[in-house]
Structure formats: C-alpha cells, structure tokens
Scaffold this motif. Sequence first.
Motif, short mmCIF file in Angstrom:
data_model
loop_
_atom_site.label_atom_id
_atom_site.label_comp_id
_atom_site.label_asym_id
_atom_site.label_seq_id
_atom_site.Cartn_x
_atom_site.Cartn_y
_atom_site.Cartn_z
N GLN A 30 0.16 0.18 -8.90
CA GLN A 30 0.01 -1.14 -8.28
C GLN A 30 0.96 -2.15 -8.90
OE1 GLN A 30 -4.19 -1.74 -8.95
NE2 GLN A 30 -4.75 -1.02 -6.90
N ASP A 44 0.83 -1.21 0.00
CA ASP A 44 0.00 0.00 0.00
C ASP A 44 0.87 1.26 0.00
OD1 ASP A 44 -2.29 -1.50 -0.01
OD2 ASP A 44 -2.73 -1.24 2.13
N THR A 75 2.49 1.62 -3.45
CA THR A 75 1.49 2.05 -4.44
C THR A 75 1.17 3.53 -4.28
OG1 THR A 75 0.51 -0.18 -4.50
CG2 THR A 75 -0.85 1.65 -5.28
#
Length: 218
Positions: free
Chosen positions: A173, A156, A159
């Motif tokens: 991603q 996360d 990203t």
Amino acid sequence: MNQPAPNKSEPALDTASADAKPSSKAEASKPERSGRLSADDWAQAALDLIAEQGVAAVAVEPLARRLGVTKGSFYWHFPSRDALLVAALERWEKVEQETVFGQLEPIPDPRQRLRSLFHLVAHEVKSHIIYSELLKALDHPAVQPVIGRVSERRLDYLTASFRQAGLSRTDAQHRARLLYAAYVGFLQLNLQLHQTRMQHDEFEAYVEHMMATLIPSS
C-alpha cells in the motif's frame, strides 16, 4: 484515457502537439459533415477539447463547428452540455481501463507486469493531459466522482501488483501511494507548472530509475 495507442517514440509529457489550439477560423470553415454522428463521436470530441483547453471549454457550439455539424446533431443524443460531459468522462474512464489494464492482464509475472505498466503509462500522452485537466476541475460535480473511481482503481491495482511481487500488505500500500504520488506530481510539474520538458534520453533514464527504485527485485 478513442485515446491514441501508446506511442513508444515520444516521452509521456511531450505536450507540444497536444497544446496546439485549434483555429476558430478553420473550424468555422469546415463543411457540413454528411452522415449522423454517434454519441461516442460527440463524447470523443469533448475529450479532445478537454485535452486542449480544459473542462470549462466544453460547449455545444464550438464542438458542432469542430465536427462540421449543426447543434441539432448534438441534441439528438444529449439533453444538455452536462450530459455530454458525463458521457465524455465515462468514455475516458472506460477506454483507459480497457487499454491499460486490458493490455497488462495477460502478463503472468507481477514484476514484468509492473515494468510493462511503467512503459505503457510513460508513453501515453493524451490520457495524462486529460487527467491533469480533470484535476484542475475537481470542484465540478461530474468530475470528482470519476477521478475518485479512477484513482481508487489505480491504487488498488498497484497494491495488488506489489503484493504479488512479494511485498507485505502494508508495504504494498505504501509503495502504491508513493508511485501514484510521483505520477501526479510529475504531471503537475510538467503540465501545470510548465517545468522544462525532459529530452527523450533523459526521460527514458528517469523511467528506468523509477522502475529500479520502486519495483521489487526478484
């Protein structure tokens, strides 16, 4: 992945000193330690043992010898070996989050933040070794959820950083997964498959190549 502060002078996977096994004779000869140990002391000792010998090596008696105390000190804080292992993993997860993400938070530029992340991770030796040992023990019920949370948090973060650096959501991603796969694969090559370690200059050139390849240009 307390863990030691990043050491800028040695490659991330130069594990010679970390691989050294403690002498059981030397442990047995340690004098009884004065003062009561904290639960964190036991948790950190368990992490040290994981780095050296893996999750299966965590046991009360060898840790007590290592710390120079009796088993009574352990049972003051933990009801079982599994409870200690959970505390150790929680400590690793918390310290890694604070030391890695905490150091990067003040950096406003996403590309510079990614560069700093590369440098920080590349020279943090012990956390890599612990992570590699935990990957070998994914079938343990205490290990799997921690690895799951850590991996999700890392992906996360990557990203979001790639998004801030200008990539679309899908590209960010993909880039995050590619980077994380490269990290895990490099650990396996060096720590599990025992590939010959890179020399310092070669390793630094590899890190620079990874940054040039994966961090979007301005």
